[in-house]
Every structure is written in structure tokens, then in C-alpha cells.
Design a protein around this motif. Structure first.
Motif, mmCIF file in Angstrom:
data_model
loop_
_atom_site.group_PDB
_atom_site.id
_atom_site.type_symbol
_atom_site.label_atom_id
_atom_site.label_comp_id
_atom_site.label_asym_id
_atom_site.label_seq_id
_atom_site.Cartn_x
_atom_site.Cartn_y
_atom_site.Cartn_z
ATOM 1 N N PRO A 35 0.824 -1.199 0.000
ATOM 2 C CA PRO A 35 0.000 0.000 0.000
ATOM 3 C C PRO A 35 0.868 1.263 0.000
ATOM 4 O O PRO A 35 2.079 1.178 0.186
ATOM 5 C CB PRO A 35 -0.796 -0.121 1.307
ATOM 6 N N PRO A 36 0.255 2.423 -0.225
ATOM 7 C CA PRO A 36 1.030 3.665 -0.297
ATOM 8 C C PRO A 36 1.630 4.073 1.046
ATOM 9 O O PRO A 36 1.139 3.673 2.098
ATOM 10 C CB PRO A 36 -0.018 4.706 -0.724
ATOM 11 N N VAL A 37 2.699 4.871 0.965
ATOM 12 C CA VAL A 37 3.315 5.439 2.163
ATOM 13 C C VAL A 37 2.593 6.736 2.503
ATOM 14 O O VAL A 37 2.463 7.613 1.647
ATOM 15 C CB VAL A 37 4.814 5.737 1.923
ATOM 16 N N LEU A 38 2.108 6.851 3.702
ATOM 17 C CA LEU A 38 1.485 8.090 4.161
ATOM 18 C C LEU A 38 2.240 8.566 5.398
ATOM 19 O O LEU A 38 2.436 7.795 6.330
ATOM 20 C CB LEU A 38 0.016 7.873 4.532
ATOM 21 N N GLU A 39 2.661 9.831 5.369
ATOM 22 C CA GLU A 39 3.380 10.331 6.540
ATOM 23 C C GLU A 39 2.368 10.914 7.509
ATOM 24 O O GLU A 39 2.147 12.112 7.546
ATOM 25 C CB GLU A 39 4.426 11.344 6.091
ATOM 26 N N LEU A 40 1.751 10.043 8.287
ATOM 27 C CA LEU A 40 0.659 10.452 9.163
ATOM 28 C C LEU A 40 1.124 10.858 10.554
ATOM 29 O O LEU A 40 0.335 11.330 11.354
ATOM 30 C CB LEU A 40 -0.366 9.317 9.306
ATOM 31 N N LEU A 41 2.413 10.635 10.832
ATOM 32 C CA LEU A 41 2.904 10.922 12.185
ATOM 33 C C LEU A 41 3.982 11.985 12.145
ATOM 34 O O LEU A 41 4.735 12.088 11.176
ATOM 35 C CB LEU A 41 3.516 9.659 12.799
ATOM 36 N N ARG A 42 4.050 12.760 13.225
ATOM 37 C CA ARG A 42 5.222 13.606 13.401
ATOM 38 C C ARG A 42 5.594 13.626 14.884
ATOM 39 O O ARG A 42 4.779 13.295 15.746
ATOM 40 C CB ARG A 42 4.974 15.021 12.878
ATOM 41 N N ARG A 43 6.824 14.018 15.137
ATOM 42 C CA ARG A 43 7.305 14.120 16.512
ATOM 43 C C ARG A 43 6.788 15.418 17.113
ATOM 44 O O ARG A 43 6.947 16.480 16.510
ATOM 45 C CB ARG A 43 8.826 14.168 16.549
ATOM 46 N N ALA A 44 6.193 15.311 18.295
ATOM 47 C CA ALA A 44 5.715 16.509 18.965
ATOM 48 C C ALA A 44 6.864 17.213 19.669
ATOM 49 O O ALA A 44 6.869 18.418 19.845
ATOM 50 C CB ALA A 44 4.645 16.136 19.970
ATOM 51 N N ARG A 45 7.855 16.432 20.088
ATOM 52 C CA ARG A 45 8.993 17.005 20.814
ATOM 53 C C ARG A 45 10.156 16.018 20.712
ATOM 54 O O ARG A 45 9.947 14.838 20.455
ATOM 55 C CB ARG A 45 8.626 17.241 22.275
ATOM 56 N N PRO A 46 11.387 16.516 20.953
ATOM 57 C CA PRO A 46 12.521 15.590 20.912
ATOM 58 C C PRO A 46 12.471 14.639 22.105
ATOM 59 O O PRO A 46 11.933 14.975 23.158
ATOM 60 C CB PRO A 46 13.747 16.496 20.985
ATOM 61 N N THR A 47 13.038 13.451 21.958
ATOM 62 C CA THR A 47 13.117 12.497 23.066
ATOM 63 C C THR A 47 14.561 12.068 23.223
ATOM 64 O O THR A 47 15.362 12.209 22.300
ATOM 65 C CB THR A 47 12.273 11.248 22.767
ATOM 66 N N ARG A 48 14.890 11.545 24.396
ATOM 67 C CA ARG A 48 16.247 10.999 24.589
ATOM 68 C C ARG A 48 16.337 9.656 23.891
ATOM 69 O O ARG A 48 15.328 8.982 23.718
ATOM 70 C CB ARG A 48 16.519 10.836 26.079
ATOM 71 N N PRO A 49 17.580 9.248 23.503
ATOM 72 C CA PRO A 49 17.693 7.904 22.914
ATOM 73 C C PRO A 49 17.175 6.866 23.911
ATOM 74 O O PRO A 49 17.433 6.968 25.113
ATOM 75 C CB PRO A 49 19.193 7.737 22.686
ATOM 76 N N GLN A 50 16.425 5.873 23.398
ATOM 77 C CA GLN A 50 15.770 4.914 24.279
ATOM 78 C C GLN A 50 16.739 3.945 24.931
ATOM 79 O O GLN A 50 16.462 3.410 25.993
ATOM 80 C CB GLN A 50 14.730 4.118 23.489
ATOM 81 N N TRP A 51 17.879 3.690 24.265
ATOM 82 C CA TRP A 51 18.721 2.592 24.739
ATOM 83 C C TRP A 51 19.358 2.821 26.093
ATOM 84 O O TRP A 51 19.724 1.888 26.762
ATOM 85 C CB TRP A 51 19.771 2.210 23.697
ATOM 86 N N ASP A 52 19.471 4.102 26.543
ATOM 87 C CA ASP A 52 20.100 4.266 27.858
ATOM 88 C C ASP A 52 19.078 4.458 28.980
ATOM 89 O O ASP A 52 19.394 4.954 30.046
ATOM 90 C CB ASP A 52 21.137 5.407 27.831
ATOM 91 N N LEU A 53 17.825 4.035 28.732
ATOM 92 C CA LEU A 53 16.792 4.199 29.751
ATOM 93 C C LEU A 53 16.206 2.847 30.140
ATOM 94 O O LEU A 53 16.179 1.926 29.332
ATOM 95 C CB LEU A 53 15.655 5.075 29.197
#
Ligand SMILES: [Zn+2]
Ligand SMILES: [Zn+2]
Length: 238
Positions: free
Chosen positions: A158-176
Motif C-alpha cells: 500500500p502507499p506510504v502516508l506520513e501520518l505521524l510527526r514528533r511533537a517534541r525531541p526524546t532521549r535515545p531509548q537505549w540508555d533508559l
């Protein structure tokens, strides 16, 4: 014409020799793939037995892993083409930090070839890449999840739809740890009203805890999506 193309490939190789993303051996000038044949042979499929929801390997005939049993999820299924082992970390590093877009496109083609293994992912009407924060996007120049989704869409879907965006920056997940991961991501994504009534297949490169995919699922459901699942290049196992 064929000879001209071959000369072009040779010239590109001479100016910018391509190396295997894992073992760094030189690739032949006409190579289409980012891994040499030997490293390609080292790709490990993400195969059952795994948790039917999140694809984390489980033993003992269990249908769900411990963190998936007994609660509902906004992202109802996660499936992965490969395990995050062997040549995969090098491959991901090549398109995330060394600018090798072609490596992401090749990975997207492999994902497309392996998609028929997951009939439970059929019937989605759109592919939605997990977005990068605009600042990260500017640094990198592209969203690797978007490149994976483009190839997948072109070959299988199916087609690619850019339905999401980041509301704010986040820290990298791997160190949490797990709790801080959830807090770090709460409300991090916003979905477009165009998500209403859609059946979405989220696309990303690596699934670690699944927390980002779940947060994307929540945002899409808040915007009225009917169904959200995810397909990633590689499953990291904890
Ligand atoms: Zn290699
Ligand atoms: Zn699970």
C-alpha cells in the motif's frame, strides 16, 4: 547501453569504493547489496517460536511474552524480517550514521521479499514510517524508516502516508530503563486527522522494547485509526 552502465558503475566504484556494511571488505563494482555474499548468508530470520504480539523470542510453548500478556496494545502486532544479530547492526549503522541510503533501500527490498511470511500483516491500507525529530532529520538528510517504507511500498504494498510527526525531541531509548522509556515517549508523537478510519502498518528499522511503536499506535488511535500493526527490519532481543 549495458556496457555504458557497467562503465558508470566502475567509475562510481573507483571514486567511492563500496564496502560491506558488516565486514568492510570491498564489494564488487556492480554490487546491488550493502553486504557481501558471506555476510548476507549470516542474516538470521526472525522466526517462531516468538511472542505472537511483539515477536520477542519465547520458550516453553508460550503464546505471549511476559510483558505482553494480560494487557491490550495500541500497536496490536509487531513482526520483524530479521533478528538484530550478525551483520544487521553494521547494516543499520551504515544507513543511520554513514549516510548509505542505498543500504536502507536494499534492506527495504529484503523486507518486501520476506513480507509474505506474515499473512497476519495483510490488509493494511497504508504504510506509515516512524518519524524522526525534525532536527535529527535535518542532520541525516533522510528518515531511514521512510526509505524502508518507500521500497516496501514500491515492491509489495500500500502507499506510504506520513501520518505521524514528533511533537517534541526524546532521549535515545537505549540508555533508559522500561519505566523511563515509557515516560520519555509519552505524547512524543502526533498523528494527522487523515489517520481516521485507516488500517496502518508502521514501518521502522529496529524494534527494541516496542515502546516507540506502541506510542505511535496510541497517537494513531487517538486520531481515529482502526487498526495499527508494525513491521520492522530487525528485532532486538533483550
Ligand atoms: Zn561482509
Ligand atoms: Zn511480547
Amino acid at each position: 547501453m549495458g556496457r555504458l552502465r557497467k562503465l558508470g558503475a566502475l567509475a562510481r566504484h573507483w571514486l567511492l569504493p563500496q564496502v560491506c556494511a558488516h565486514c568492510r571488505e570491498d564489494l564488487p563494482p556492480e554490487a546491488q547489496a550493502p553486504l557481501c555474499d558471506r555476510c548476507r548468508g549470516g542474516l538470521r530470520l526472525c522466526e517462531p517460536p516468538y511472542c505472537l504480539r511483539c515477536a520477542e523470542p519465547v520458550g516453553g510453548g508460550k503464546a505471549l511474552c511476559r510483558s505482553c500478556s494480560g494487557r491490550p496494545f495500541a500497536c496490536r502486532l509487531v513482526r520483524a524480517a530479521f533478528l538484530y544479530r550478525g551483520p544487521v547492526p553494521g547494516l543499520v549503522h551504515a544507513f543511520k550514521y554513514r549516510g548509505r541510503r542505498a543500504a536502507a533501500r536494499a534492506a527495504g527490498r529484503w523486507m518486501a521479499c520476506l513480507l509474505p511470511r506474515f499473512p497476519e500483516l495483510a490488509g493494511h491500507d497504508s504504510l506509515v514510517p516512524v518519524p524522526l525529530h525534525p532536527r535529527r532529520l535535518e542532520e541525516r538528510g533522510y528518515n531511514q524508516a521512510g526509505l524502508l517504507a518507500d521500497e516496501l511500498s514500491r515492491m509489495a504494498g500500500p502507499p506510504v502516508l506520513e501520518l505521524l510527526r514528533r511533537a517534541r525531541p526524546t532521549r535515545p531509548q537505549w540508555d533508559l530503563d522500561r519505566q523511563s522509556r515509557l515516560r520519555n515517549l509519552a505524547g512524543a508523537f502526533l498523528a494527522s486527522p487523515q489517520a481516521r478510519g485507516r488500517s496502518v502498518l508502521l514501518i521502522d528499522d529496529v524494534c527494541t522494547s516496542g515502546a516507540s511503536l506502541e506510542e505511535c499506535g496510541r497517537a494513531l488511535h487517538r486520531a481515529g485509526a482502526l487498526r495499527v500493526s508494525a513491521y520492522v527490519l530487525a528485532r532486538q532481543t533483550l
